[in-house]
Design a protein around this motif. Structure first.
Motif, PDB file in Angstrom:
ATOM      1  N   GLY A 158       0.517  -0.808   0.243  1.00  0.00           N
ATOM      2  CA  GLY A 158      -0.468   0.409   0.115  1.00  0.00           C
ATOM      3  C   GLY A 158       0.462   1.799   0.688  1.00  0.00           C
ATOM      4  N   LYS A 159       2.115   1.669  -0.222  1.00  0.00           N
ATOM      5  CA  LYS A 159       3.332   2.322   0.029  1.00  0.00           C
ATOM      6  C   LYS A 159       3.392   2.640  -1.106  1.00  0.00           C
ATOM      7  CE  LYS A 159       6.278   5.109   2.798  1.00  0.00           C
ATOM      8  NZ  LYS A 159       5.794   6.136   2.849  1.00  0.00           N
ATOM      9  N   PRO A 160       2.949   3.483  -2.464  1.00  0.00           N
ATOM     10  CA  PRO A 160       4.613   3.459  -3.077  1.00  0.00           C
ATOM     11  C   PRO A 160       5.811   4.391  -3.072  1.00  0.00           C
ATOM     12  CG  PRO A 160       2.000   5.556  -3.096  1.00  0.00           C
ATOM     13  CD  PRO A 160       2.685   4.452  -1.706  1.00  0.00           C
ATOM     14  N   SER A 161       6.386   3.388  -3.412  1.00  0.00           N
ATOM     15  CA  SER A 161       8.175   2.997  -3.594  1.00  0.00           C
ATOM     16  C   SER A 161       8.783   3.465  -5.221  1.00  0.00           C
ATOM     17  CB  SER A 161       9.156   2.078  -2.740  1.00  0.00           C
ATOM     18  OG  SER A 161       8.067   0.931  -4.094  1.00  0.00           O
ATOM     19  N   SER A 162       9.811   3.601  -5.417  1.00  0.00           N
ATOM     20  CA  SER A 162       9.879   4.239  -6.836  1.00  0.00           C
ATOM     21  C   SER A 162      11.924   3.693  -7.247  1.00  0.00           C
ATOM     22  CB  SER A 162      10.376   5.779  -7.030  1.00  0.00           C
ATOM     23  OG  SER A 162      10.997   6.294  -6.350  1.00  0.00           O
ATOM     24  N   SER A 163      12.068   3.741  -8.349  1.00  0.00           N
ATOM     25  CA  SER A 163      13.898   4.147  -8.284  1.00  0.00           C
ATOM     26  C   SER A 163      14.471   4.879  -7.762  1.00  0.00           C
ATOM     27  CB  SER A 163      13.884   3.151  -9.442  1.00  0.00           C
ATOM     28  OG  SER A 163      13.426   4.382 -10.559  1.00  0.00           O
ATOM     29  N   ALA A 164      15.777   3.933  -7.876  1.00  0.00           N
ATOM     30  CA  ALA A 164      16.624   5.477  -7.048  1.00  0.00           C
ATOM     31  C   ALA A 164      16.565   7.052  -8.344  1.00  0.00           C
ATOM     32  CB  ALA A 164      18.219   5.041  -6.404  1.00  0.00           C
ATOM     33  N   GLY A 165      16.434   5.990  -9.521  1.00  0.00           N
ATOM     34  CA  GLY A 165      16.372   7.048 -10.848  1.00  0.00           C
ATOM     35  C   GLY A 165      15.792   7.737 -10.766  1.00  0.00           C
ATOM     36  N   LEU A 166      13.971   7.828 -10.186  1.00  0.00           N
ATOM     37  CA  LEU A 166      13.441   8.358  -9.919  1.00  0.00           C
ATOM     38  C   LEU A 166      13.475   9.617  -8.979  1.00  0.00           C
ATOM     39  CD1 LEU A 166      10.438   9.403 -10.826  1.00  0.00           C
ATOM     40  CD2 LEU A 166       9.526   8.239 -10.230  1.00  0.00           C
ATOM     41  N   VAL A 167      13.934   9.043  -7.647  1.00  0.00           N
ATOM     42  CA  VAL A 167      14.177   9.638  -6.308  1.00  0.00           C
ATOM     43  C   VAL A 167      15.119  11.015  -7.014  1.00  0.00           C
ATOM     44  CG1 VAL A 167      15.695   9.537  -4.582  1.00  0.00           C
ATOM     45  CG2 VAL A 167      13.437   7.653  -4.780  1.00  0.00           C
ATOM     46  N   SER A 168      16.274  10.732  -7.909  1.00  0.00           N
ATOM     47  CA  SER A 168      17.552  11.455  -8.157  1.00  0.00           C
ATOM     48  C   SER A 168      16.257  12.476  -9.627  1.00  0.00           C
ATOM     49  CB  SER A 168      18.766  11.199  -9.210  1.00  0.00           C
ATOM     50  OG  SER A 168      18.912  10.278  -8.217  1.00  0.00           O
ATOM     51  N   ALA A 169      15.433  12.350 -10.216  1.00  0.00           N
ATOM     52  CA  ALA A 169      15.268  12.848 -11.139  1.00  0.00           C
ATOM     53  C   ALA A 169      13.988  14.082 -10.439  1.00  0.00           C
ATOM     54  CB  ALA A 169      14.213  12.007 -12.413  1.00  0.00           C
TER      55      ALA A 169
ATOM     56  N   LYS B 296      25.191   2.861  -4.204  1.00  0.00           N
ATOM     57  CA  LYS B 296      24.789   4.290  -5.084  1.00  0.00           C
ATOM     58  C   LYS B 296      23.088   4.680  -4.837  1.00  0.00           C
ATOM     59  CE  LYS B 296      26.887   5.371  -8.771  1.00  0.00           C
ATOM     60  NZ  LYS B 296      27.126   4.638 -10.861  1.00  0.00           N
ATOM     61  N   ALA B 297      22.538   2.982  -5.382  1.00  0.00           N
ATOM     62  CA  ALA B 297      21.035   3.720  -4.719  1.00  0.00           C
ATOM     63  C   ALA B 297      20.509   4.190  -3.321  1.00  0.00           C
ATOM     64  CB  ALA B 297      20.270   2.613  -4.882  1.00  0.00           C
ATOM     65  N   ARG B 298      21.332   3.032  -2.555  1.00  0.00           N
ATOM     66  CA  ARG B 298      20.829   3.730  -1.871  1.00  0.00           C
ATOM     67  C   ARG B 298      21.692   5.632  -0.655  1.00  0.00           C
ATOM     68  NH1 ARG B 298      18.658   0.592   3.285  1.00  0.00           N
ATOM     69  NH2 ARG B 298      17.749  -1.834   2.371  1.00  0.00           N
ATOM     70  N   SER B 299      22.893   5.074  -1.250  1.00  0.00           N
ATOM     71  CA  SER B 299      22.989   7.192  -1.014  1.00  0.00           C
ATOM     72  C   SER B 299      22.382   7.920  -1.030  1.00  0.00           C
ATOM     73  CB  SER B 299      24.819   7.083  -1.156  1.00  0.00           C
ATOM     74  OG  SER B 299      24.891   6.755  -2.357  1.00  0.00           O
ATOM     75  N   GLN B 300      21.975   7.707  -2.126  1.00  0.00           N
ATOM     76  CA  GLN B 300      20.557   8.354  -3.152  1.00  0.00           C
ATOM     77  C   GLN B 300      19.513   8.694  -2.521  1.00  0.00           C
ATOM     78  OE1 GLN B 300      20.640   6.727  -7.138  1.00  0.00           O
ATOM     79  NE2 GLN B 300      22.357   8.111  -8.214  1.00  0.00           N
ATOM     80  N   THR B 301      18.740   7.302  -2.092  1.00  0.00           N
ATOM     81  CA  THR B 301      17.272   8.126  -1.447  1.00  0.00           C
ATOM     82  C   THR B 301      18.263   8.525   0.348  1.00  0.00           C
ATOM     83  OG1 THR B 301      17.666   5.364  -0.639  1.00  0.00           O
ATOM     84  CG2 THR B 301      16.521   6.370  -3.275  1.00  0.00           C
TER      85      THR B 301
ATOM     86  N   ALA C  14      18.407  12.314  -0.325  1.00  0.00           N
ATOM     87  CA  ALA C  14      17.201  12.624  -0.996  1.00  0.00           C
ATOM     88  C   ALA C  14      16.394  12.936   0.210  1.00  0.00           C
ATOM     89  CB  ALA C  14      16.389  11.747  -1.647  1.00  0.00           C
ATOM     90  N   ARG C  15      16.168  11.645   1.241  1.00  0.00           N
ATOM     91  CA  ARG C  15      15.608  11.890   2.162  1.00  0.00           C
ATOM     92  C   ARG C  15      15.492  13.186   3.376  1.00  0.00           C
ATOM     93  NH1 ARG C  15      15.947   6.176   2.263  1.00  0.00           N
ATOM     94  NH2 ARG C  15      16.730   6.105   3.608  1.00  0.00           N
ATOM     95  N   ASP C  16      16.710  13.156   3.381  1.00  0.00           N
ATOM     96  CA  ASP C  16      17.577  13.959   4.770  1.00  0.00           C
ATOM     97  C   ASP C  16      17.440  15.213   4.154  1.00  0.00           C
ATOM     98  OD1 ASP C  16      18.599  14.936   6.816  1.00  0.00           O
ATOM     99  OD2 ASP C  16      20.732  14.526   6.307  1.00  0.00           O
ATOM    100  N   ALA C  17      18.014  15.737   3.017  1.00  0.00           N
ATOM    101  CA  ALA C  17      17.625  17.093   1.946  1.00  0.00           C
ATOM    102  C   ALA C  17      16.659  18.173   1.341  1.00  0.00           C
ATOM    103  CB  ALA C  17      18.882  17.340   1.604  1.00  0.00           C
ATOM    104  N   CYS C  18      16.067  16.855   1.018  1.00  0.00           N
ATOM    105  CA  CYS C  18      14.427  17.153   0.849  1.00  0.00           C
ATOM    106  C   CYS C  18      13.730  16.335  -0.197  1.00  0.00           C
ATOM    107  CB  CYS C  18      14.788  17.842  -0.792  1.00  0.00           C
ATOM    108  SG  CYS C  18      15.656  16.642  -2.189  1.00  0.00           S
ATOM    109  N   LYS C  19      12.930  16.346   1.152  1.00  0.00           N
ATOM    110  CA  LYS C  19      12.000  14.901   1.151  1.00  0.00           C
ATOM    111  C   LYS C  19      10.468  15.649   0.556  1.00  0.00           C
ATOM    112  CE  LYS C  19       9.570  11.928   4.550  1.00  0.00           C
ATOM    113  NZ  LYS C  19       9.585  11.492   6.396  1.00  0.00           N
ATOM    114  N   GLU C  20      10.544  16.738   0.841  1.00  0.00           N
ATOM    115  CA  GLU C  20       9.491  17.599   0.376  1.00  0.00           C
ATOM    116  C   GLU C  20       9.192  17.308  -1.326  1.00  0.00           C
ATOM    117  OE1 GLU C  20      12.592  20.463  -0.266  1.00  0.00           O
ATOM    118  OE2 GLU C  20      11.658  19.444   1.543  1.00  0.00           O
ATOM    119  N   ALA C  21      10.079  17.205  -1.941  1.00  0.00           N
ATOM    120  CA  ALA C  21      10.338  17.238  -3.581  1.00  0.00           C
ATOM    121  C   ALA C  21       9.674  15.477  -4.005  1.00  0.00           C
ATOM    122  CB  ALA C  21      12.016  17.504  -3.679  1.00  0.00           C
ATOM    123  N   LEU C  22      10.057  14.652  -2.992  1.00  0.00           N
ATOM    124  CA  LEU C  22       9.873  13.564  -3.297  1.00  0.00           C
ATOM    125  C   LEU C  22       8.649  12.257  -3.365  1.00  0.00           C
ATOM    126  CD1 LEU C  22      12.804  11.743  -0.848  1.00  0.00           C
ATOM    127  CD2 LEU C  22      12.512  12.701  -3.451  1.00  0.00           C
ATOM    128  N   CYS C  23       7.378  13.180  -3.136  1.00  0.00           N
ATOM    129  CA  CYS C  23       6.204  13.576  -3.145  1.00  0.00           C
ATOM    130  C   CYS C  23       5.718  12.247  -2.527  1.00  0.00           C
ATOM    131  CB  CYS C  23       5.635  13.201  -4.413  1.00  0.00           C
ATOM    132  SG  CYS C  23       6.247  15.078  -5.770  1.00  0.00           S
TER     133      CYS C  23
END
Length: 488
Positions: A68-79, A147-152, A155-164
């Motif tokens: 029930g929780k949407p998740s995404s690839s690290a590539g989409l998180v970066s985008a 790399k995927a672990r470090s990216q996500t 991103a959660r730490d710096a700009c969680k609001e951008a991740l929708c």
């Protein structure tokens, strides 16, 4: 990345029109299995994609519902991070021997340019967190996984609001994933016309990676027989060169669908059988060519030449055990990854065999022909070790090319990641959201084209001319394909 404003299916449309669009799109057989013939799931992707500002296809391929929780690839998180205007960078650090030390990701927010958020992941940290036991891909693809672990994380730490709401990858939510973190199948079913919230609430079950069904495997086996494919495992490696299959049962449903599609298009098929034994030897699949090596004639004088399973090393006849099947499989995979056997399509088997045997003959200093099964264990292991060494050298070269590309863009005055990826997407004719989306050959091509532009009297104008020419070529091809009835 395409925004929802550019998606005709959901721009200024009613719910009924979106449902109709979902019903039509759901029967495209190129869709992932969780969407094929599932219009309600397609509708969910359209609605969710609109809510985060991406097109339906991106939502379908990059967003996965886990319990029930949407998740995404690290590539989409970066985008999403870059789309919000923040600067994100990811790289790996290696020791002097080329061994991976850690993956590092940093973010500098657009509204706080003086502070850098940073995340570092090492294999030791992943092991401490129990990830190596949870996912074997940390052993197979440590660079991509770290790399995927470090990216996500950054991103959660710096700009969680951008991740929708997409701050986690499927793997971080407990799903079984491949090295790119994107092959996750859900059993979510919702009613047509449901809202995003209702759809997400209905998606409560997650099955991880869905294996190919028995019906799929039987259908594949029959289709391979009909197409003349005798080395079935070898064919799987040709379609999916980045994965190791010990049997057809290792296939996921999505991978099996891709193999079936490749068979239907006639890709990687062996040439039609010929009469001569030599012709039959040349038609063996690229991963493990079958058939004995040509017989060695007895030279004049009555002395017997070494047998096919013996090798001459420094003038001595050396007998050794046959090569291990795993070594031969690794040999085929490494050669494909390094571009030694790059051919695909009609006639590719013979061309790949020729390239494979030429490389082995040159490296081992003995004539190799007919089949890699004729190698002994020592030869196969030496060849695999050399290919792995070359793989490390390529990784070093790739890092050097990344630095060259970064410097070239800086000299051209193209400083934002979004502008760089947009130009590379046009030039290379593929969507680029992350530097690691590119093959080694594409990285080399990008570096060479940038260097060519910098050699002009007006570098920026030369680069823009290249980009515009590539764009016009792509548009012309699209028009031609449409006139010929291309697409689906």
């Amino acid at each position: 990345m395409t925004t929802s404003d550019n998606l005709p299916a959901i721009r200024n449309t009613s719910l009924a029109e979106r449902i109709e669009y979902s019903q039509q799109l759901a029967f495209a057989n190129l869709l992932p299995p969780q969407y094929f013939k599932q219009p309600a799931n397609v509708l969910w992707a359209i609605e969710f994609g609109e809510s985060i500002g991406v097109d339906a296809i991106t939502a379908i391929t990059e967003v996965h519902v886990i319990k029930g929780k949407p998740s995404s690839s690290a590539g989409l998180v970066s985008a999403l991070v870059r789309k919000a205007g923040h600067r994100m960078r990811t790289w790996v650090e290696r020791d002097e021997n080329g061994r991976l030390l850690k993956a590092v990701s940093t973010i500098v927010r657009s509204d706080d340019p003086d502070f850098e958020f940073r995340s570092e992941w090492t294999i030791v940290r992943a092991q401490t967190a129990g990830l190596l036991k949870q996912n074997e891909n940390y052993g197979k693809y440590p660079e991509a996984m770290l790399k995927a672990r470090s990216q996500t994380e950054v991103a959660r730490d710096a700009c969680k609001e951008a991740l929708c709401g997409l701050g986690y990858t499927p793997e971080e939510l407990g799903a079984e994933v491949n090295d790119d973190g994107s092959i996750v199948i859900t059993t979510a079913t919702v009613q047509a016309g449901a809202s995003v919230r209702e759809a997400a609430a209905a998606a409560q079950e997650m099955t991880g990676v869905v294996k190919a069904t028995q019906d799929q495997l039987l259908r594949l086996a029959k289709l391979m027989d009909a197409k003349g494919v005798t080395d079935k495992l070898g064919y799987l490696h040709l379609v999916h060169p980045d994965y190791t299959f010990n049997s057809a049962a290792d296939l996921t449903s999505a991978q099996a669908a891709a193999v079936e599609s490749a068979l239907g298009r006639g890709e990687h098929l062996p040439p039609a059988p010929q009469d001569s034994d030599e012709a039959q030897a040349s038609t063996a699949p690229a991963s493990e060519p079958a058939g004995p090596a040509p017989a060695v004639e007895t030279p004049a004088g009555g002395e017997q030449s070494p047998a096919a399973d013996e090798d001459v090393v420094d003038g001595d006849v050396v007998e050794d055990e046959p090569a291990d099947t795993k070594d031969l499989r690794d040999l085929g995979i490494l050669m494909t990854e390094l571009g030694i056997t790059p051919h695909s399509g009609k006639g590719s088997t013979k061309l790949n065999d020729e390239a494979r045997f030429a490389w082995l003959s040159d490296f081992l200093k003995v004539q190799v022909e007919g089949s890699t099964k004729n190698l002994n264990r020592s030869q196969a292991q030496r060849a695999v070790a050399e290919l792995k060494r070359l793989q490390v050298e390529r990784a070093k070269k790739r890092l050097s090319l990344y630095r060259q590309i970064d410097e070239s863009f800086n000299r051209l005055g193209i400083t934002t990641a979004e502008d760089r990826f947009q130009d590379l997407s046009v030039i290379l004719e593929r969507l680029v959201m992350n530097a690691d989306d590119l093959t080694f050959e594409q990285v080399e091509t990008a570096a060479a084209l940038l260097e060519q532009a910098l050699g002009d009297e007006q570098p920026r104008a030369a680069w823009e001319t290249m980009v515009n020419a590539a764009k016009q070529y792509a548009e012309a091809k699209a028009v031609e394909a449409e006139q010929q009835g291309g697409g689906f």
